[in-house]
Scaffold this motif. Structure first.
Motif, PDB file in Angstrom:
ATOM      1  N   VAL A  55       0.849  -1.190   0.000  1.00 48.75           N
ATOM      2  CA  VAL A  55       0.000   0.000   0.000  1.00 48.75           C
ATOM      3  C   VAL A  55       0.888   1.244   0.000  1.00 48.75           C
ATOM      4  N   LEU A  56       0.697   2.104  -0.981  1.00 47.85           N
ATOM      5  CA  LEU A  56       1.414   3.384  -1.043  1.00 47.85           C
ATOM      6  C   LEU A  56       0.427   4.486  -0.692  1.00 47.85           C
ATOM      7  N   ASP A  57       0.668   5.171   0.433  1.00 47.91           N
ATOM      8  CA  ASP A  57      -0.325   6.117   0.942  1.00 47.91           C
ATOM      9  C   ASP A  57       0.340   7.052   1.953  1.00 47.91           C
ATOM     10  N   THR A  58      -0.393   7.430   2.996  1.00 46.60           N
ATOM     11  CA  THR A  58       0.134   8.332   4.024  1.00 46.60           C
ATOM     12  C   THR A  58       0.829   7.574   5.148  1.00 46.60           C
ATOM     13  N   GLY A  59       0.932   6.253   5.021  1.00 51.35           N
ATOM     14  CA  GLY A  59       1.568   5.441   6.042  1.00 51.35           C
ATOM     15  C   GLY A  59       0.566   4.561   6.757  1.00 51.35           C
ATOM     16  N   VAL A  60       0.953   4.047   7.929  1.00 52.70           N
ATOM     17  CA  VAL A  60       0.063   3.214   8.728  1.00 52.70           C
ATOM     18  C   VAL A  60       0.362   3.442  10.203  1.00 52.70           C
ATOM     19  N   GLY A  61      -0.698   3.615  10.984  1.00 52.66           N
ATOM     20  CA  GLY A  61      -0.539   3.837  12.414  1.00 52.66           C
ATOM     21  C   GLY A  61      -0.754   2.567  13.203  1.00 52.66           C
ATOM     22  N   SER A  62      -0.602   2.678  14.503  1.00 50.76           N
ATOM     23  CA  SER A  62      -0.843   1.551  15.402  1.00 50.76           C
ATOM     24  C   SER A  62      -2.345   1.383  15.596  1.00 50.76           C
ATOM     25  N   HIS A  63      -2.822   0.168  15.355  1.00 48.76           N
ATOM     26  CA  HIS A  63      -4.260  -0.113  15.505  1.00 48.76           C
ATOM     27  C   HIS A  63      -4.426  -1.597  15.808  1.00 48.76           C
ATOM     28  N   PRO A  64      -5.298  -1.944  16.747  1.00 56.01           N
ATOM     29  CA  PRO A  64      -5.469  -3.363  17.103  1.00 56.01           C
ATOM     30  C   PRO A  64      -5.878  -4.250  15.932  1.00 56.01           C
ATOM     31  N   ASP A  65      -6.592  -3.686  14.957  1.00 58.28           N
ATOM     32  CA  ASP A  65      -7.018  -4.480  13.796  1.00 58.28           C
ATOM     33  C   ASP A  65      -5.852  -4.834  12.884  1.00 58.28           C
ATOM     34  N   LEU A  66      -4.715  -4.171  13.078  1.00 68.94           N
ATOM     35  CA  LEU A  66      -3.559  -4.375  12.203  1.00 68.94           C
ATOM     36  C   LEU A  66      -2.359  -4.955  12.953  1.00 68.94           C
ATOM     37  N   ASP A  67      -2.567  -5.346  14.219  1.00 70.10           N
ATOM     38  CA  ASP A  67      -1.478  -5.879  15.043  1.00 70.10           C
ATOM     39  C   ASP A  67      -0.770  -7.052  14.368  1.00 70.10           C
ATOM     40  N   GLY A  68       0.553  -6.937  14.244  1.00 73.64           N
ATOM     41  CA  GLY A  68       1.349  -8.021  13.699  1.00 73.64           C
ATOM     42  C   GLY A  68       1.200  -8.265  12.221  1.00 73.64           C
ATOM     43  N   ARG A  69       0.580  -7.340  11.516  1.00 69.82           N
ATOM     44  CA  ARG A  69       0.270  -7.562  10.099  1.00 69.82           C
ATOM     45  C   ARG A  69       1.199  -6.791   9.163  1.00 69.82           C
ATOM     46  N   VAL A  70       1.813  -5.721   9.650  1.00 68.91           N
ATOM     47  CA  VAL A  70       2.677  -4.894   8.804  1.00 68.91           C
ATOM     48  C   VAL A  70       4.087  -5.477   8.820  1.00 68.91           C
ATOM     49  N   GLU A  71       4.521  -6.022   7.684  1.00 65.91           N
ATOM     50  CA  GLU A  71       5.812  -6.702   7.602  1.00 65.91           C
ATOM     51  C   GLU A  71       6.951  -5.788   7.168  1.00 65.91           C
ATOM     52  N   ALA A  72       6.620  -4.671   6.534  1.00 62.96           N
ATOM     53  CA  ALA A  72       7.668  -3.737   6.105  1.00 62.96           C
ATOM     54  C   ALA A  72       7.061  -2.358   5.949  1.00 62.96           C
ATOM     55  N   PHE A  73       7.890  -1.331   6.211  1.00 64.29           N
ATOM     56  CA  PHE A  73       7.447   0.052   6.087  1.00 64.29           C
ATOM     57  C   PHE A  73       8.632   0.905   5.640  1.00 64.29           C
ATOM     58  N   TYR A  74       8.367   1.849   4.753  1.00 66.52           N
ATOM     59  CA  TYR A  74       9.405   2.809   4.374  1.00 66.52           C
ATOM     60  C   TYR A  74       8.775   4.168   4.137  1.00 66.52           C
ATOM     61  N   ASP A  75       9.412   5.190   4.698  1.00 67.88           N
ATOM     62  CA  ASP A  75       8.942   6.561   4.585  1.00 67.88           C
ATOM     63  C   ASP A  75       9.726   7.267   3.482  1.00 67.88           C
ATOM     64  N   PHE A  76       9.082   7.544   2.366  1.00 62.96           N
ATOM     65  CA  PHE A  76       9.754   8.179   1.229  1.00 62.96           C
ATOM     66  C   PHE A  76       9.847   9.693   1.382  1.00 62.96           C
TER      67      PHE A  76
END
Length: 310
Positions: free
Chosen positions: A33-54
Motif C-alpha cells: 500500500v502506497l499512501d500516508t503510512g500506517v498507524g498503530s491499531h489493534p485491527d492491524l497488530d502483527g500484520r505490517v511486515e515492512a514500512f518505508y517513509d519516502f
C-alpha cells in the motif's frame, strides 16, 4: 465495512474458505500500500511486515494523516476492536506499506515513482502480489514526467503484481480518470453505492472519476462502495474499558479501491497460482451490472461471491 461486505457478497464463510490450504497451512498474501503510512491499531497488530517513509527516509511505521490507516483497514483489518463488525475484505493478508504522502495527503510524482520502484525491488523479498494505490492525481502539465510515472505503474503490472488504482475524485465530467488509473493495464476503481443511499446527495459516485482515459477507452474497470466507509481510525487508543475512537468514516475512490484490492487478495489466497491478468478478468467478468454508462461503472460493482465461484 459491515454493509460494504454485504453489498459485495463477502461473507465470513467465503473468507474462511479462502484461508484453507493444504494441511491447514496457507501462505498469506502480501498487499503493498502506497499512501500516508500506517498507524498503530489493534485491527492491524502483527500484520505490517515492512514500512518505508519516502518523505523522510525512516523505517518506523507511522501515519500523520489517517488516510493510509483507513485504507489499509478496508483491505485487511481484522475487526479486533469491533468484534469483527468492521473487519476488512481480506483479514488474513499481510501488509507492506510505503509512505508517499504527507499529513495533508499531498505528495509529488518523484516520491510516488520511488514508492512503486521500491515495491518492484522488494516484490520477491516480501512476496508481494497486490499493490493498492488509493491516490488520485490531478492534471500534470509535464507530460514526460506523467508518462514516466505511468510506465513505472505498467512495469509493476508487467512484473506480475495486481495493481489496483483509484479513478480519482475529479468527476463527473468525461476524461477525469486520475493519471495513475488511466493506464490500460491496471485495475481502475470508481465509486458507486448501488442504490444503498437512496435519495441522498453528495455520494462518492457523483464525483468519481469518469472514463475514458487517454490510454484505454473502457475505464474505469469496476466500481465499489466509497461513501461513508467505516474503517480503522489512526486515533484509536486502548483504555481500561477497551478501545476508544477505533473507527471513523471516510469517503472517496480512495475507499472504493481497497475493496477491490482486498478482493484480489482473497482470490489469490484461494487460488495462488493465478496470474494478475487472470485476477483482473475474474474481477471484471464477475461484477454486477448496475446499468450505468460504462464511463461511470465499467464492468459494474465488484461481486466477491460470484468472483470466487467462477
Amino acid at each position: 465495512m459491515f454493509r460494504v461486505r454485504q453489498q459485495v457478497g463477502c461473507t465470513d464463510e467465503l473468507v474462511a474458505s479462502c484461508n484453507i490450504g493444504r494441511n491447514g497451512e496457507v501462505d498469506d498474501i502480501r498487499v503493498a500500500v502506497l499512501d500516508t503510512g500506517v498507524g498503530s491499531h489493534p485491527d492491524l497488530d502483527g500484520r505490517v511486515e515492512a514500512f518505508y517513509d519516502f518523505l523522510h527516509g525512516g523505517r518506523a511505521a507511522y501515519d500523520d494523516s489517517g488516510h493510509g490507516t483507513h485504507v489499509i483497514g478496508c483491505i485487511g483489518g481484522s475487526g479486533k476492536a469491533s468484534g469483527g463488525m468492521y473487519k476488512g475484505i481480506a483479514p488474513y493478508c499481510r501488509l507492506i506499506v510505503g509512505k508517499v504522502l504527507d499529513e495533508n495527503g499531498d505528495g509529488n510524482i518523484d516520491n510516488m515513482r520511488k514508492g512503486i520502484e521500491w515495491v518492484l525491488d522488494n516484490r520477491e523479498r516480501y512476496k508481494i502480489r497486490v499493490l493498492n494505490i488509493s491516490i488520485g492525481i490531478g492534471h500534470i502539465d509535464d507530460k514526460s514526467r506523467m508518462n514516466e510515472l505511468i510506465r513505472t505503474v505498467d512495469a509493476a503490472w508487467d512484473s506480475g503484481i495486481v495493481v489496483v488504482c483509484a479513478a480519482g475524485n475529479m468527476g463527473p465530467e468525461p476524461m477525469t480518470i486520475s493519471p495513475l488509473g488511466a493506464s490500460k493495464k491496471v485495475i481502475t476503481v470508481g465509486c458507486h453505492e448501488g442504490g444503498f443511499f437512496s435519495g441522498k446527495s453528495s455520494l462518492c459516485e457523483d464525483y468519481s472519476g469518469r472514463g475514458p482515459s487517454p490510454y484505454a477507452v473502457k475505464k474505469p474497470d469496476v466500481v465499489a462502495p466509497g461513501t461513508d466507509i467505516i474503517s480503522c481510525n489512526v486515533a484509536c487508543r486502548s483504555t481500561f474499558r477497551g478501545y476508544k475512537n477505533s473507527y471513523t468514516k471516510k469517503s472517496g475512490t480512495s475507499m472504493a479501491t481497497p475493496i477491490v484490492s482486498g478482493a484480489a487478495a482473497l482470490l489469490l489466497q484461494k487460488y495462488p497460482y493465478l496470474t494478475n491478468e487472470q485476477v483482473k478478468r475474474k474481477i471484471n467478468y464477475s461484477a454486477t451490472d448496475l446499468h450505468e454508462p460504462w464511463t461511470k461503472q465499467g464492468w459494474g460493482m465488484v461481486n466477491i461471491g460470484r468472483m470466487l465461484s467462477l
